[in-house]
Motif scaffolding. Structure first.
Motif, PDB file in Angstrom:
ATOM      1  N   GLU A   1       4.081   5.787   4.694  1.00 56.80           N
ATOM      2  CA  GLU A   1       2.618   5.799   4.742  1.00 56.80           C
ATOM      3  C   GLU A   1       1.944   6.181   3.411  1.00 56.80           C
ATOM      4  O   GLU A   1       0.945   5.561   3.020  1.00 56.80           O
ATOM      5  N   PRO A   2       2.473   7.181   2.691  1.00 55.04           N
ATOM      6  CA  PRO A   2       1.824   7.512   1.415  1.00 55.04           C
ATOM      7  C   PRO A   2       1.753   6.311   0.477  1.00 55.04           C
ATOM      8  O   PRO A   2       0.856   6.218  -0.355  1.00 55.04           O
ATOM      9  N   PHE A   3       2.691   5.392   0.626  1.00 52.85           N
ATOM     10  CA  PHE A   3       2.685   4.165  -0.165  1.00 52.85           C
ATOM     11  C   PHE A   3       1.715   3.161   0.456  1.00 52.85           C
ATOM     12  O   PHE A   3       0.854   2.616  -0.222  1.00 52.85           O
ATOM     13  N   ALA A   4       1.858   2.944   1.758  1.00 48.22           N
ATOM     14  CA  ALA A   4       1.051   1.926   2.445  1.00 48.22           C
ATOM     15  C   ALA A   4      -0.447   2.195   2.288  1.00 48.22           C
ATOM     16  O   ALA A   4      -1.236   1.273   2.163  1.00 48.22           O
ATOM     17  N   LYS A   5      -0.823   3.473   2.269  1.00 52.00           N
ATOM     18  CA  LYS A   5      -2.262   3.730   2.223  1.00 52.00           C
ATOM     19  C   LYS A   5      -2.856   3.454   0.835  1.00 52.00           C
ATOM     20  O   LYS A   5      -4.073   3.386   0.694  1.00 52.00           O
ATOM     21  N   GLU A   6      -1.992   3.221  -0.140  1.00 54.37           N
ATOM     22  CA  GLU A   6      -2.473   2.817  -1.462  1.00 54.37           C
ATOM     23  C   GLU A   6      -2.627   1.295  -1.574  1.00 54.37           C
ATOM     24  O   GLU A   6      -3.092   0.785  -2.584  1.00 54.37           O
ATOM     25  N   LEU A   7      -2.192   0.587  -0.544  1.00 54.21           N
ATOM     26  CA  LEU A   7      -2.248  -0.873  -0.598  1.00 54.21           C
ATOM     27  C   LEU A   7      -3.534  -1.390   0.030  1.00 54.21           C
ATOM     28  O   LEU A   7      -4.066  -0.760   0.933  1.00 54.21           O
ATOM     29  N   PRO A   8      -4.001  -2.566  -0.415  1.00 57.82           N
ATOM     30  CA  PRO A   8      -5.087  -3.213   0.321  1.00 57.82           C
ATOM     31  C   PRO A   8      -4.612  -3.456   1.753  1.00 57.82           C
ATOM     32  O   PRO A   8      -3.417  -3.674   1.977  1.00 57.82           O
TER      33      PRO A   8
END
Ligand code: ADP
Ligand code: MG
Lengths: 259, 470
Positions: free
Chosen positions: B443-450
C-alpha cells in the motif's frame, strides 16, 4: 426446547501437544447471554479460538455443533459465514489495509453480494457513531496504531456490521475505561436479539453490570467447574476465585478416592 | 560511411507471422555486430557524433565482462547472438489517436489498458516494437514549452540539448548493459521542462515487447530545468513468449537547481524477460529526484535506481516494490550518492517472494568527503509467503564524513498466522486474506500511484495469487 445455537460436548483441546481444555461442556440457545469467567490461563481464550477454528488449537476429543452442524469440520471462514463471530482479546493489525476496505470485503465474502457503496458507508458511519468513534477510523489501517480501547471498540463496530448469530467476546472489557465498557456493552445489547447468542468472556464482573448474563460459568484448569446465574458473578467478585479452587480441589480428591 | 546495401535490403516486405500482423519495413538479423550498429544509425539518419557514440559503446560492451553479482547463473544464460537488436514498424509515427494504426489499437485492447488510462493516451507516447509509433503532446504542454517526444525525434529536433546530456549521467562504460543500450538504443522518451514550469499532469508512456526474441533498448532522458516540476510514468505489460527476451533500458534524469522529477514505473514483463535496467538521476542544489519503481514480472530483473546529489540541499527518494514468483529473481535496490552537504535521501524497499521466487535488495549509500549534514534512511521489508522462497539484503555503506545521520533497517517476515486467522474469522477465504495482506504490504507504494495504476497493481497481485494458496 428448540435446537441449541451452540452445543459443546466434552471438548478437549491441545496446543503443541499440551492439553489445555480438558472436557468443556456448554450449551447456548438463541436469545441467551452467557458469561464465562476464570483466572488468567484457565483456558477461556483457548475455547474462543477453538470455536472460531484457529489452526494451532487441536481438538483431541469432543464435539461442537452450531445449529446442529459439526463446526469442527469447517474452515475459519466457513464458520464466519455460518454466523460465528469472535471479538478478539488481542485484535491484530493489518498494515496498509483500511478498515473500510477490510469490512467491505468481509461483508461481500459473508453475504456473497456487494452492498452499494453508499449503503455501506452509511452503515459504517452509524456504527462508528454508536461506538463514539470518529468516522475517520474508516480510512485508518486495521488496528494499526490503535489504542487498546480503540481496538476493542473496532471489534464491536465489526460485530455491528456483520450481525452474527453467535458473538464470542473475549475480554472485550479489558483495555476499556469505564465509559468504554458502558458504550461497548450498550452496543452489544443493541446488536444482540432474540435470535442471537452471546458468550461474554471476562474475569471482571464490571461488564456484566451492563451486559446482564442469563448464565455464568466458571472455568478452572480447562474445564467449566461451576455454572449458575448472575449471582455467581457477584459471589466471585466478592470472594475471588480461591474458594472455587478449594471446592474443586476437594471434589477432585473425592473423585480420585472414588475412582 | 553508409551501411552495406545487402543489410538494408533485408526483409523489406517482412511479414512477421505471429500475433498482430504488423508489416515491417526492415528486420534486423539476429546478433550484434558493428554492421548492425552502423545500420541502425544509418537507418535513423543520425548525426555522426551519435554513430560514433554507438560504436564506442559497442566496443565497451564487447570488452566488458558480465557483472559478477546479481544472478550470474541466469545472466550467463543470455545468448546475445540469438537476439534481434532492432526492429522498425512500417507505420509512421502518429500524431493523434485517430492516426494510430488499428492493429496497434487492438494490441492495446488485448493488453486491457483500462478506459481510464486511454483518456490519458491523449498525452501519451506508446512504444510499439522498437520505435515510438504514437506520440502526442497536449497543447497546453506545448504552450508551456515542454518538450515530450520519443528519443529519436528528440535527437533530430533538439540536437543541442540531447548532445549536452545524452550519456553524461550514465556513460556507456558504466556497466555492460548500459554499454549495450548505448550501442543499439531505440525509442524511449525525451523530456525537457523549461525553468519554472510545473507540468501538472503526469506524462505517460506505455510500451511493451511484442516480437519474440527481440531486445528492447529504450533510452530515456529527462531534463528538468531550474525550479521546474515533472512526473513521468512508465508502465509495461508484455504477453508471454516461449523464448527469452532481453530488455535493457537506460534512463537518465537531470534535475537542475530547485527542480523536482518523479519517475514512476510499474513493470510486468512476461516471465521470460531479462530486465536489466540502468536508471540514474543527478540532482543539483535543492533539487529532488524521486524514483517510484514497481517490478512484478520478468525472469530476472537487475535494477538499482540511483540519485547523485551533487548540490547542497538536494534530495533523493526511492520507493520500490518487487514481487517474485516461481522461477523469478528480482534483484533490485537503490544507490544514493551524497556528493554535497545537507543532502537527504530515503529508500523504502518492499519485496514479496512466493513459490520459490527470490528477491534481493542491493543498495549503496555513499557520502563523499565534505558532505556534512547528510541524512539517509533506508528501510527494506521482505515478506516471504512460504518456506521455499528467498530474500536477501546486501547493503553497502561508503561513508567518508562523520557529521552524518544514516539509518538502515531491514525486516524479513512471513504472512502471519494471526493475521490470516483474524481476516478469515471475518469471512475472507485464505486466498482473499493473503491477497489483502499483500496489497496492504504494498500500500505505501500503491498510494503513490495514480488511481488507474493502483487498481491495475491490485489486479496483477490478485492474479499472481490466484490458485497459489491453500
Ligand atoms: N498458542 C498457544 N501456545 C502455547 N500455549 C498456549 C497458547 N494458547 C494458550 N496457551 C496456554 O494455554 C493456557 C490457557 O491460556 P488461555 O486460553 O489464553 O487462558 P485465558 O484466556 O483463560 O487467560 C495457558 O497456560 C497458556 O499459556
Ligand atoms: Mg484470554
Amino acid at each position: 426446547m428448540s435446537q441449541p445455537l451452540l452445543e459443546i460436548r466434552d471438548l478437549h483441546v491441545a496446543v503443541d501437544g499440551k492439553p489445555i481444555l480438558k472436557g468443556v461442556n456448554l450449551t447456548i440457545h438463541r436469545g441467551e447471554i452467557h458469561a464465562l469467567m476464570g483466572r488468567n490461563g484457565s483456558g477461556k481464550s483457548t475455547l474462543a479460538a477453538t470455536l472460531m477454528g484457529h489452526p494451532r488449537y487441536e481438538v483431541t476429543r469432543g464435539e461442537v455443533l452450531f445449529e446442529g452442524q459439526n463446526v469442527l469440520e469447517m474452515e475459519v471462514d466457513e464458520r464466519a459465514r455460518a454466523g460465528i463471530f469472535l471479538a478478539f482479546q488481542y485484535p491484530v493489525a493489518i498494515p496498509g489495509v483500511s478498515v473500510a476496505n477490510f469490512l467491505r470485503s468481509a461483508l461481500k465474502s459473508l453475504h456473497g453480494e456487494e452492498m452499494s457503496a453508499r449503503e455501506f458507508r452509511n452503515a459504517l458511519k452509524a456504527e462508528f457513531k454508536a461506538l463514539h468513534m470518529p468516522d475517520g477510523f474508516a480510512s485508518r489501517y486495521v488496528n494499526e496504531g490503535f489504542s487498546g480501547g480503540e481496538k476493542k471498540r473496532l471489534e464491536i463496530v465489526q460485530m455491528g456490521m456483520i450481525k452474527p448469530k453467535l458473538a464470542i467476546l473475549d475480554e472485550t472489557d479489558s483495555g476499556l475505561d469505564i465509559d468504554g465498557v458502558r458504550i461497548v456493552s450498550e452496543n452489544v445489547n443493541r446488536i444482540a436479539s432474540e435470535d442471537t447468542g452471546v458468550l461474554v468472556i471476562t474475569h471482571y464482573q464490571r461488564i456484566l453490570r451492563y451486559i446482564r448474563p442469563h448464565f455464568v460459568h466458571v472455568m478452572v484448569g480447562g474445564r467449566v467447574v461451576r455454572s449458575g446465574d448472575e449471582s455467581l458473578a457477584h459471589e466471585l467478585e466478592q470472594r475471588g476465585y480461591d474458594w472455587i479452587l478449594q471446592e474443586v480441589g476437594a471434589e477432585e480428591k473425592t473423585l480420585q478416592e472414588v475412582g | 560511411m553508409s551501411a552495406p546495401q545487402s543489410l538494408l535490403d533485408v526483409g523489406t516486405e517482412y511479414q512477421y507471422g505471429f500475433r498482430d500482423e504488423i508489416e515491417y519495413v526492415y528486420k534486423a538479423e539476429k546478433g550484434l555486430t558493428r554492421r548492425v550498429v552502423e545500420m541502425v544509425s544509418h537507418f535513423k539518419n543520425e548525426p555522426d557524433w551519435m554513430r560514433e557514440f554507438r560504436l564506442r559503446a559497442l566496443e565497451i560492451f564487447l570488452s566488458k565482462p558480465m557483472p559478477t553479482w546479481g544472478n550470474t547463473q541466469l545472466l550467463n544464460e543470455i545468448n546475445f547472438d540469438d537476439i534481434y537488436y532492432y526492429i522498425k514498424p512500417a507505420e509512421k509515427q502518429g500524431r493523434t489517436w485517430d492516426e494510430v494504426p488499428a492493429q496497434i489499437k487492438n494490441t492495446f485492447e488485448k493488453l486491457g489498458i483500462p478506459e481510464a488510462e486511454r483518456k490519458f493516451l491523449a498525452g501519451v507516447s506508446a512504444q510499439y516494437e522498437s520505435e515510438v509509433v504514437y506520440h502526442s503532446i497536449r497543447e497546453d504542454l506545448e504552450r508551456q514549452g515542454v518538450i515530450f517526444m520519443d528519443m529519436d525525434s528528440g535527437l533530430r529536433e533538439y540536437p543541442d540539448i540531447v548532445r549536452r546530456w545524452f550519456g553524461k549521467v550514465i556513460p556507456p562504460a558504466d556497466n555492460k548493459f548500459a554499454a549495450l543500450n548505448s550501442a543499439v538504443w531505440s525509442g524511449g522518451s525525451f523530456i525537457y521542462v523549461p525553468p519554472g514550469v510545473h507540468v501538472e499532469i503526469p506524462l505517460q508512456a506505455y510500451f511493451r515487447i511484442n516480437a519474440e526474441n527481440m531486445g528492447q533498448f529504450e533510452r530515456t532522458l529527462i531534463i528538468a530545468d531550474e525550479g521546474s516540476r515533472v512526473h513521468y510514468i512508465e508502465g509495461c505489460t508484455a504477453p508471454i513468449y516461449s523464448t527469452d527476451s532481453l530488455h535493457s533500458a537506460v534512463v537518465e534524469l537531470v534535475a537542475l537547481k530547485g527542480a523536482h522529477i518523479r519517475y514512476t514505473t510499474v513493470q510486468n514483463w512476461s516471465k521470460n524477460v531479462y530486465n536489466l535496467v540502468t536508471k540514474r538521476g543527478v540532482a543539483y542544489e535543492d533539487a529532488t529526484i524521486e524514483w517510484v519503481d514497481g517490478n512484478l514480472g520478468s525472469k530476472l530483473t537487475m535494477k538499482y535506481p540511483s540519485v547523485y546529489m551533487m548540490g547542497k540541499g538536494a534530495r533523493g527518494d526511492i520507493l520500490s516494490i518487487a514481487f517474485a514468483g516461481p522461477g523469478q529473481h528480482q534483484d533490485a535496490g537503490a544507490k544514493m550518492v551524497h556528493a554535497a552537504p545537507y543532502t537527504t535521501s530515503t529508500v523504502v524497499s518492499k519485496s514479496i517472494s512466493k513459490g520459490g521466487g527470490r528477491t534481493t535488495y542491493r543498495g549503496l549509500v555513499q557520502v563523499d568527503e565534505g558532505a556534512v549534514g547528510v541524512k539517509c534512511n533506508v528501510r527494506c521489508d521482505a515478506l516471504l509467503l512460504d518456506d521455499i522462497s528467498r530474500s536477501d539484503t546486501y547493503p553497502t555503506m561508503n561513508v567518508k564524513e562523520d557529521d552524518v545521520r544514516i539509518e538502515h533497517e531491514a525486516t524479513v517476515s512471513k504472512v502471519g498466522e494471526e493475521q490470516l486467522f483474524y481476516l478469515m474469522s471475518r469471512g475472507l477465504s485464505e486466498q482473499e486474506a493473503t491477497t489483502m495482506i499483500i496489497n496492504g504490504f504494498f500500500e505505501p507504494f500503491a498510494k503513490e500511484l495514480p488511481l488507474e495504476y493502483a487498481v491495475e497493481l491490485n489486479r496483477l497481485i490478485a492474479l499472481e495469487m490466484e490458485g497459489s494458496v491453500g
